[in-house]
Design an enzyme around this catalytic site. Structure first.
Site, PDB file in Angstrom:
ATOM      1  N   HIS A   1      -1.922   3.996   8.864  1.00  0.00           N
ATOM      2  CA  HIS A   1      -1.619   4.471  10.213  1.00  0.00           C
ATOM      3  C   HIS A   1      -2.820   5.220  10.740  1.00  0.00           C
ATOM      4  CE1 HIS A   1       0.418   6.440  13.553  1.00  0.00           C
ATOM      5  NE2 HIS A   1       1.319   5.489  13.431  1.00  0.00           N
TER       6      HIS A   1
ATOM      7  N   ASP B   1       7.166   0.684   9.919  1.00  0.00           N
ATOM      8  CA  ASP B   1       7.467  -0.751   9.954  1.00  0.00           C
ATOM      9  C   ASP B   1       7.762  -1.316   8.583  1.00  0.00           C
ATOM     10  OD1 ASP B   1       7.154  -1.146  12.728  1.00  0.00           O
ATOM     11  OD2 ASP B   1       5.014  -0.857  12.459  1.00  0.00           O
TER      12      ASP B   1
END
Ligand code: ACO
Length: 425
Positions: free
Chosen positions: A308, A365
């Site tokens: 991320h 996700d």
């Protein structure tokens, strides 16, 4: 004053330039380089905006190192565990959590506006079979503006809120219609007796004149997923929304652009890619081979659902979803082979030097795909689910941008590396 500036020295000339440091409520201070070009005659270069704060915001706070996320000062785990998605949406729009009365009025407003103009059905008809629902959704949201042409210029806060309610209420209906049309299924109209999240699942799964059984656990799980996606400060799609809004384009155009940005697999498209990748890996025996591919500099393969830009620790949303997924394993028929593959990847990645040294943790996700799969939501709808959740955040950011009196059009510059002027033949 000396402590509140950063000095830059141009080593070529020895000239010094001072830039003010702006202090946040919490988090990183910011060097204000608005006058950098005026003062130095140079631009700054920041590939992917990794060191750039593009705006002032009071909406969402992330501490990437600690793995913390707050909407309007409320921790995400409080909102996800104790509040509903409509609470979070109301909080983002109205800056405070709703009272019971405000909640009911908000819920009623959204129900009232959940139907779309019958004329829009012709738009859905025009798409070929198997059109991706994200393509239909972004087109339909832009097209929505044509049905509200007279209210695109909003002069009062009431008109702005009406627009916000309209978009939040209609996106789930458009999303469900997009899926139904792309699969040749009859569309299911909103049921005004159902809550926001339950109604969306009903429109996705229902059949005319047929009762659809929706278990509370499914509705709660999807509601949590919506809450966790509701805002995430200046991510790529929110930045796309703000850039479009900065040109004074209407919010339908801005949200449609946000949907486009979110579709990419480096962003909201990742949850679909996670499941496709887990299915491709297939069995736990293959995991090591794919981990090796992910670590190979010469191989473009990336482990989807890992890494991320901001979180260099466990994504707090992923933590909540990991717990939820584990709770749901028995109650919803979650594919055990996929879970086994996911668990093995997670276990290796959390201890492997490559991932540890780069702070590559599982992101939201990685877990949301498995939960959505268990909720029998088709893969091509995963990013659409993200859009439904994110819409209040995009609108809150749109409103905030518009309320700032010194708002400027977003117009970055470049480091030009093309040819110098050429002499024509
Ligand atoms: N698998 C393998 N290696 C990775 C991964 C991954 N998933 N993610 C990053 N890396 C490596 C890079 O190769 C790079 O290595 P290097 O320093 O040796 O060159 C290093 O980690 C840093 O990666 P960047 O791409 O520079 O990090 P950035 O912050 O630009 O990208 C992103 C973040 C796009 C999320 C990236 O981690 C990625 O592609 N992840 C997979 C896709 C994904 O899961 N996206 C969802 C993000 S969450 C969301 O949008 C809701």
């Amino acid at each position: 004053m000396a402590n509140n500036t950063v000095t830059i020295i141009d080593n070529r000339t020895g000239k010094k330039f001072d830039f003010p440091i702006l202090l946040p409520t919490i988090g990183q201070s910011v060097v204000d380089i608005s006058d950098f070009y005026k003062d130095t005659g140079m631009f700054t270069f920041d590939r992917g905006f990794t060191s750039t704060a593009s705006c002032r915001s009071r909406i969402t706070y992330i501490d990437g190192a600690k793995g913390k996320l707050m909407y309007r000062g409320y921790d995400i785990s409080y909102l996800a565990n104790k509040k509903t998605y409509l609470d979070a949406a109301y909080l983002l729009l109205h800056k405070d959590l709703p009272t019971k009365q405000q909640y009911d009025a908000f819920s009623y407003e959204l129900k009232k506006r959940s139907f779309i103009h019958e004329g829009m059905k012709k738009l859905f008809d025009a798409f070929p079979d198997n059109a991706h629902p994200m393509a239909i959704l972004s087109s339909a949201v832009a097209a929505l503006s044509t049905f509200y042409f007279d209210s695109l210029d909003m002069d009062t806060p009431e008109e702005v809120i009406e627009m916000a309610h309209r978009i939040i209420a209609k996106i789930p209906t458009i999303a469900a219609f997009s899926y139904r049309y792309s699969n040749g299924l009859p569309v299911i109209y909103p049921d005004l007796d159902k809550g926001f999240t339950e109604n969306f699942l009903y429109m996705l799964r229902g059949y005319p004149h047929h009762h659809v059984e929706l278990s509370p656990i499914e509705v709660e799980a999807l509601d949590t997923i919506f809450t966790l996606h509701a805002d995430h400060e200046q991510n790529a799609s929110t930045t796309a929304v703000r850039v479009v809004a900065s040109t004074h384009a209407h919010p339908y155009a801005a949200i449609s652009a946000g949907i486009g940005a979110l579709w990419g697999r480096a962003h909201g498209g990742a949850n679909e890619s996670v499941i496709r990748q887990l299915e491709m890996i297939g069995t736990i025996d293959n995991v090591e081979k794919f981990i090796k591919k992910a670590k190979d500099k010469n191989d473009p393969f990336r482990l989807m659902g890992f890494g991320h830009r901001v979180y260099k620790n466990f994504d707090p949303r992923a933590k909540i979803l990991k717990k939820l997924r584990d709770q749901l394993v028995d109650e919803l028929d979650i594919d055990s082979e996929l879970i086994a593959v996911a668990n093995k990847i997670e276990q290796i990645a959390l201890s492997d030097e490559y991932f540890v040294s780069r702070n590559l943790y599982p992101n939201i996700d990685f877990y949301s795909g498995l939960i959505l799969e268990a909720l029998k939501i088709p893969k091509e709808m995963f990013a659409v689910i993200f859009v439904i959740g994110r819409t209040p955040g995009w609108i809150a950011q749109w409103i905030e941008l518009k309320e700032q009196p010194d708002m400027k059009i977003a117009r970055p510059r470049q480091l030009y590396l093309g040819p110098n002027e050429r002499t024509p033949e």
